[in-house]
Design a protein around this motif. Sequence first.
Motif, mmCIF file in Angstrom:
data_model
loop_
_atom_site.group_PDB
_atom_site.id
_atom_site.type_symbol
_atom_site.label_atom_id
_atom_site.label_comp_id
_atom_site.label_asym_id
_atom_site.label_seq_id
_atom_site.Cartn_x
_atom_site.Cartn_y
_atom_site.Cartn_z
ATOM 1 N N GLU A 1 6.195 10.581 6.048
ATOM 2 C CA GLU A 1 5.098 11.197 6.796
ATOM 3 C C GLU A 1 4.646 10.310 7.954
ATOM 4 O O GLU A 1 4.302 10.809 9.025
ATOM 5 C CB GLU A 1 3.920 11.476 5.868
ATOM 6 C CG GLU A 1 4.154 12.621 4.921
ATOM 7 C CD GLU A 1 3.064 12.750 3.865
ATOM 8 O OE1 GLU A 1 2.000 12.098 3.999
ATOM 9 O OE2 GLU A 1 3.286 13.492 2.898
ATOM 10 N N HIS A 2 4.660 9.009 7.735
ATOM 11 C CA HIS A 2 4.241 8.080 8.791
ATOM 12 C C HIS A 2 5.118 8.232 10.036
ATOM 13 O O HIS A 2 4.644 8.110 11.161
ATOM 14 C CB HIS A 2 4.294 6.638 8.284
ATOM 15 C CG HIS A 2 3.905 5.631 9.316
ATOM 16 N ND1 HIS A 2 2.586 5.373 9.630
ATOM 17 C CD2 HIS A 2 4.644 4.837 10.131
ATOM 18 C CE1 HIS A 2 2.540 4.468 10.589
ATOM 19 N NE2 HIS A 2 3.774 4.115 10.914
ATOM 20 N N PHE B 1 0.734 -3.209 -7.237
ATOM 21 C CA PHE B 1 0.862 -2.566 -8.548
ATOM 22 C C PHE B 1 -0.480 -1.977 -8.942
ATOM 23 O O PHE B 1 -1.531 -2.520 -8.607
ATOM 24 C CB PHE B 1 1.345 -3.575 -9.600
ATOM 25 C CG PHE B 1 2.809 -3.890 -9.486
ATOM 26 C CD1 PHE B 1 3.763 -3.083 -10.096
ATOM 27 C CD2 PHE B 1 3.236 -4.980 -8.752
ATOM 28 C CE1 PHE B 1 5.116 -3.362 -9.982
ATOM 29 C CE2 PHE B 1 4.593 -5.278 -8.620
ATOM 30 C CZ PHE B 1 5.527 -4.464 -9.242
ATOM 31 N N SER B 2 -0.442 -0.866 -9.667
ATOM 32 C CA SER B 2 -1.681 -0.178 -10.014
ATOM 33 C C SER B 2 -2.253 -0.609 -11.358
ATOM 34 O O SER B 2 -3.392 -0.297 -11.673
ATOM 35 C CB SER B 2 -1.467 1.335 -10.013
ATOM 36 O OG SER B 2 -0.437 1.670 -10.916
ATOM 37 N N VAL C 1 0.806 -1.227 0.000
ATOM 38 C CA VAL C 1 0.000 0.000 0.000
ATOM 39 C C VAL C 1 0.839 1.277 0.000
ATOM 40 O O VAL C 1 0.297 2.373 -0.093
ATOM 41 C CB VAL C 1 -1.000 0.035 1.182
ATOM 42 C CG1 VAL C 1 -2.028 -1.078 1.040
ATOM 43 C CG2 VAL C 1 -0.283 -0.048 2.509
ATOM 44 N N ILE C 2 2.144 1.137 0.105
ATOM 45 C CA ILE C 2 3.020 2.316 0.086
ATOM 46 C C ILE C 2 3.163 2.789 -1.349
ATOM 47 O O ILE C 2 3.539 2.015 -2.229
ATOM 48 C CB ILE C 2 4.400 1.999 0.697
ATOM 49 C CG1 ILE C 2 4.262 1.676 2.180
ATOM 50 C CG2 ILE C 2 5.366 3.168 0.481
ATOM 51 C CD1 ILE C 2 5.537 1.149 2.829
ATOM 52 N N SER C 3 2.881 4.064 -1.573
ATOM 53 C CA SER C 3 2.944 4.593 -2.934
ATOM 54 C C SER C 3 4.124 5.529 -3.162
ATOM 55 O O SER C 3 4.421 5.859 -4.310
ATOM 56 C CB SER C 3 1.639 5.313 -3.283
ATOM 57 O OG SER C 3 1.442 6.388 -2.381
ATOM 58 N N SER C 4 4.782 5.950 -2.080
ATOM 59 C CA SER C 4 5.904 6.877 -2.257
ATOM 60 C C SER C 4 6.784 6.913 -1.007
ATOM 61 O O SER C 4 6.351 6.504 0.083
ATOM 62 C CB SER C 4 5.390 8.285 -2.533
ATOM 63 O OG SER C 4 4.747 8.807 -1.379
ATOM 64 N N VAL C 5 7.982 7.420 -1.193
ATOM 65 C CA VAL C 5 8.889 7.616 -0.058
ATOM 66 C C VAL C 5 8.295 8.664 0.878
ATOM 67 O O VAL C 5 8.398 8.552 2.095
ATOM 68 C CB VAL C 5 10.287 8.030 -0.546
ATOM 69 C CG1 VAL C 5 11.207 8.346 0.630
ATOM 70 C CG2 VAL C 5 10.901 6.930 -1.408
ATOM 71 N N ILE D 1 11.077 -1.796 -1.875
ATOM 72 C CA ILE D 1 9.654 -2.096 -2.009
ATOM 73 C C ILE D 1 9.407 -2.910 -3.275
ATOM 74 O O ILE D 1 8.657 -3.895 -3.269
ATOM 75 C CB ILE D 1 8.815 -0.802 -2.003
ATOM 76 C CG1 ILE D 1 8.823 -0.179 -0.609
ATOM 77 C CG2 ILE D 1 7.384 -1.066 -2.475
ATOM 78 C CD1 ILE D 1 8.235 1.214 -0.550
ATOM 79 N N HIS D 2 10.061 -2.509 -4.355
ATOM 80 C CA HIS D 2 9.914 -3.216 -5.631
ATOM 81 C C HIS D 2 10.334 -4.681 -5.490
ATOM 82 O O HIS D 2 9.632 -5.596 -5.939
ATOM 83 C CB HIS D 2 10.753 -2.504 -6.695
ATOM 84 C CG HIS D 2 10.657 -3.111 -8.041
ATOM 85 N ND1 HIS D 2 9.570 -2.941 -8.858
ATOM 86 C CD2 HIS D 2 11.519 -3.913 -8.708
ATOM 87 C CE1 HIS D 2 9.765 -3.614 -9.975
ATOM 88 N NE2 HIS D 2 10.945 -4.217 -9.906
ATOM 89 N N LYS D 3 11.453 -4.925 -4.828
ATOM 90 C CA LYS D 3 11.932 -6.301 -4.625
ATOM 91 C C LYS D 3 10.955 -7.092 -3.753
ATOM 92 O O LYS D 3 10.711 -8.276 -4.014
ATOM 93 C CB LYS D 3 13.327 -6.298 -4.007
ATOM 94 C CG LYS D 3 14.383 -5.876 -4.994
ATOM 95 C CD LYS D 3 15.747 -5.782 -4.357
ATOM 96 C CE LYS D 3 16.735 -5.221 -5.374
ATOM 97 N NZ LYS D 3 17.937 -4.696 -4.757
ATOM 98 N N LEU D 4 10.400 -6.459 -2.724
ATOM 99 C CA LEU D 4 9.402 -7.137 -1.888
ATOM 100 C C LEU D 4 8.172 -7.513 -2.708
ATOM 101 O O LEU D 4 7.645 -8.629 -2.573
ATOM 102 C CB LEU D 4 8.969 -6.230 -0.726
ATOM 103 C CG LEU D 4 9.952 -6.025 0.411
ATOM 104 C CD1 LEU D 4 9.415 -4.979 1.382
ATOM 105 C CD2 LEU D 4 10.219 -7.336 1.139
#
Length: 107
Positions: free
Chosen positions: A26-27, A78-79, A17-21, A51-54
């Motif tokens: 922010e979290h 992936f979207s 669910v992470i879409s950006s650094v 994230i991509h590798k995960l």
Amino acid sequence: PENILILQQYIDHNFSVISSVAQVAEHFFYSREYVSRLFKKYYDTTILDYIHKLRISKSRTLIAEGMPIIDVCFAVGFSSLSTFIRAFRTATDMTPSEYRKIVRSGE
């Protein structure tokens, strides 16, 4: 350091669910630059590459378990299907369908 382990655990549990650094930063109430530098220093990779590798790793598991490829695509974050197929092919030198055939033939 404990903060980098907490950061990694957060990413490991939320990679789909992470879409950006910036979202990660922010979290934790950090700046995007700080989080990026910290992660790169301790893991020698960027957050997005990690994230991509995960996502690819989890997708391989789900495909092997028999989940439909379209469901795998969205389950790992992936979207779009085309983006997923392209990323999977880049990472594994085969499409998700080709991977599924290889996994099934090995059973």
